[in-house]
Write a protein that holds these residues in place. Sequence first.
Motif, PDB file in Angstrom:
ATOM      1  N   ASP A   3       0.829  -1.198  -0.125  1.00 53.69           N
ATOM      2  CA  ASP A   3      -0.094  -0.064   0.155  1.00 53.69           C
ATOM      3  C   ASP A   3       0.607   1.169   0.081  1.00 53.69           C
ATOM      4  OD1 ASP A   3      -2.354  -1.719  -0.011  1.00 53.69           O
ATOM      5  OD2 ASP A   3      -2.634  -1.336   2.157  1.00 53.69           O
ATOM      6  N   ARG A   6       2.134   1.899  -3.611  1.00 54.48           N
ATOM      7  CA  ARG A   6       1.074   2.259  -4.182  1.00 54.48           C
ATOM      8  C   ARG A   6       1.017   3.923  -4.103  1.00 54.48           C
ATOM      9  NH1 ARG A   6      -3.650  -2.400  -4.268  1.00 54.48           N
ATOM     10  NH2 ARG A   6      -2.161  -3.998  -5.537  1.00 54.48           N
ATOM     11  N   LYS A   7       0.848   4.428  -2.711  1.00 51.62           N
ATOM     12  CA  LYS A   7       0.656   5.561  -2.215  1.00 51.62           C
ATOM     13  C   LYS A   7       1.796   6.491  -3.076  1.00 51.62           C
ATOM     14  CE  LYS A   7      -2.048   4.929   1.767  1.00 51.62           C
ATOM     15  NZ  LYS A   7      -1.900   4.994   3.211  1.00 51.62           N
ATOM     16  N   ASP A   8       3.143   5.764  -2.813  1.00 51.31           N
ATOM     17  CA  ASP A   8       4.260   6.731  -3.435  1.00 51.31           C
ATOM     18  C   ASP A   8       4.326   6.830  -4.963  1.00 51.31           C
ATOM     19  OD1 ASP A   8       5.382   6.974  -0.920  1.00 51.31           O
ATOM     20  OD2 ASP A   8       6.611   5.283  -0.867  1.00 51.31           O
ATOM     21  N   HIS A   9       3.708   5.816  -5.551  1.00 56.04           N
ATOM     22  CA  HIS A   9       3.730   5.847  -6.861  1.00 56.04           C
ATOM     23  C   HIS A   9       2.719   6.855  -7.504  1.00 56.04           C
ATOM     24  CE1 HIS A   9       3.579   4.612 -11.325  1.00 56.04           C
ATOM     25  NE2 HIS A   9       2.504   4.535 -10.966  1.00 56.04           N
ATOM     26  N   GLY A  10       1.542   6.839  -6.703  1.00 54.75           N
ATOM     27  CA  GLY A  10       0.443   7.882  -6.979  1.00 54.75           C
ATOM     28  C   GLY A  10       0.968   9.357  -6.849  1.00 54.75           C
ATOM     29  N   ARG A  11       1.439   9.507  -5.555  1.00 50.44           N
ATOM     30  CA  ARG A  11       2.159  10.901  -5.424  1.00 50.44           C
ATOM     31  C   ARG A  11       3.157  11.331  -6.343  1.00 50.44           C
ATOM     32  NH1 ARG A  11       1.956   9.539   0.445  1.00 50.44           N
ATOM     33  NH2 ARG A  11       4.255   8.644  -0.057  1.00 50.44           N
ATOM     34  N   ALA A  13       3.234  10.150  -9.388  1.00 54.86           N
ATOM     35  CA  ALA A  13       2.513  10.620 -10.633  1.00 54.86           C
ATOM     36  C   ALA A  13       1.935  11.962 -10.692  1.00 54.86           C
ATOM     37  CB  ALA A  13       1.507   9.483 -11.157  1.00 54.86           C
ATOM     38  N   ARG A  14       1.207  12.181  -9.514  1.00 57.08           N
ATOM     39  CA  ARG A  14       0.595  13.689  -9.567  1.00 57.08           C
ATOM     40  C   ARG A  14       1.587  14.671  -9.471  1.00 57.08           C
ATOM     41  NH1 ARG A  14      -2.508  10.896  -5.466  1.00 57.08           N
ATOM     42  NH2 ARG A  14      -1.145  11.451  -3.831  1.00 57.08           N
ATOM     43  N   ARG A  17       2.599  15.379 -13.258  1.00 48.92           N
ATOM     44  CA  ARG A  17       1.752  15.878 -14.125  1.00 48.92           C
ATOM     45  C   ARG A  17       1.842  17.501 -13.680  1.00 48.92           C
ATOM     46  NH1 ARG A  17      -1.564  11.220 -12.638  1.00 48.92           N
ATOM     47  NH2 ARG A  17      -2.449  12.462 -11.069  1.00 48.92           N
ATOM     48  N   ARG A  69      11.337  13.327  -7.140  1.00 51.38           N
ATOM     49  CA  ARG A  69      10.750  12.116  -7.752  1.00 51.38           C
ATOM     50  C   ARG A  69      11.421  11.110  -7.168  1.00 51.38           C
ATOM     51  NH1 ARG A  69      11.563  11.336 -12.898  1.00 51.38           N
ATOM     52  NH2 ARG A  69      13.029  13.291 -13.348  1.00 51.38           N
ATOM     53  N   SER A  73       9.456   8.154  -5.126  1.00 50.88           N
ATOM     54  CA  SER A  73       9.469   6.926  -5.568  1.00 50.88           C
ATOM     55  C   SER A  73       9.511   5.687  -4.726  1.00 50.88           C
ATOM     56  CB  SER A  73      10.632   6.476  -6.559  1.00 50.88           C
ATOM     57  OG  SER A  73      11.724   6.572  -6.053  1.00 50.88           O
TER      58      SER A  73
END
Length: 226
Positions: A3, A6-11, A13-14, A17, A69, A73
Amino acid sequence: MEDDSRKDHGRGARWERRAEVPLACTSMLFLAAYAVWVLAPGLSGAGRTACLGVLLTAWAVFAVDYAVRWRLSGRGTAFVRTHALDTLVLLLPLLRPLRLVRVHQAVLRRRGRPRLALYTRVMVYAGLSAVLLALTGALAVYQQEHAAPDASIRTFGDAVWWACATLATVGYGDLVPVTPVGRVVAVAMMICGLGFLGAVTGSFSSWLLQVFARESAEDDAGPPGS
């Protein structure tokens, strides 16, 4: 652990962007400042100081982006190994303007517009990257070559002509770099030129095959209602 990953990946990606367009603007400023630095050697002391300030500030922005980043990551040193190109761009910030080709795509995503077809994107991105690489390569080679003894690249126009011929893998041989740094830049541009040429021709060939296959399937199916 999963989890958190996944949170790190989501942050991450945001962050990418949100930072894409500001970083692209910084890249443009960096390229403009470097061009003025190279092409206007007679610039006043204040002007050259301003250019140097823009270059250093832009590089600091790139370094902060890389560090953020890396942190988001959550991969430690593995991030450096899996992001070799980003690491190279950080060490050689002159390559950073190549990321400008991603700005249009980022803007389209924000506005919810449909993206270009895959083949079109590959050809457009390769073409834009080639133009930016030719400009940066010409600036770098001109800076190293124009004052070197026995140099054949004396003007920026010579450097642009050489960069275009090198990227196109033509290699006329009328203009060649003589300095070590100029030759390193030449090798890098030769490799990139082969890559861009392969990407464009491969995508164009795939697109043609797709068109021909579609037309063949329509011919086999016959006219509607038959």
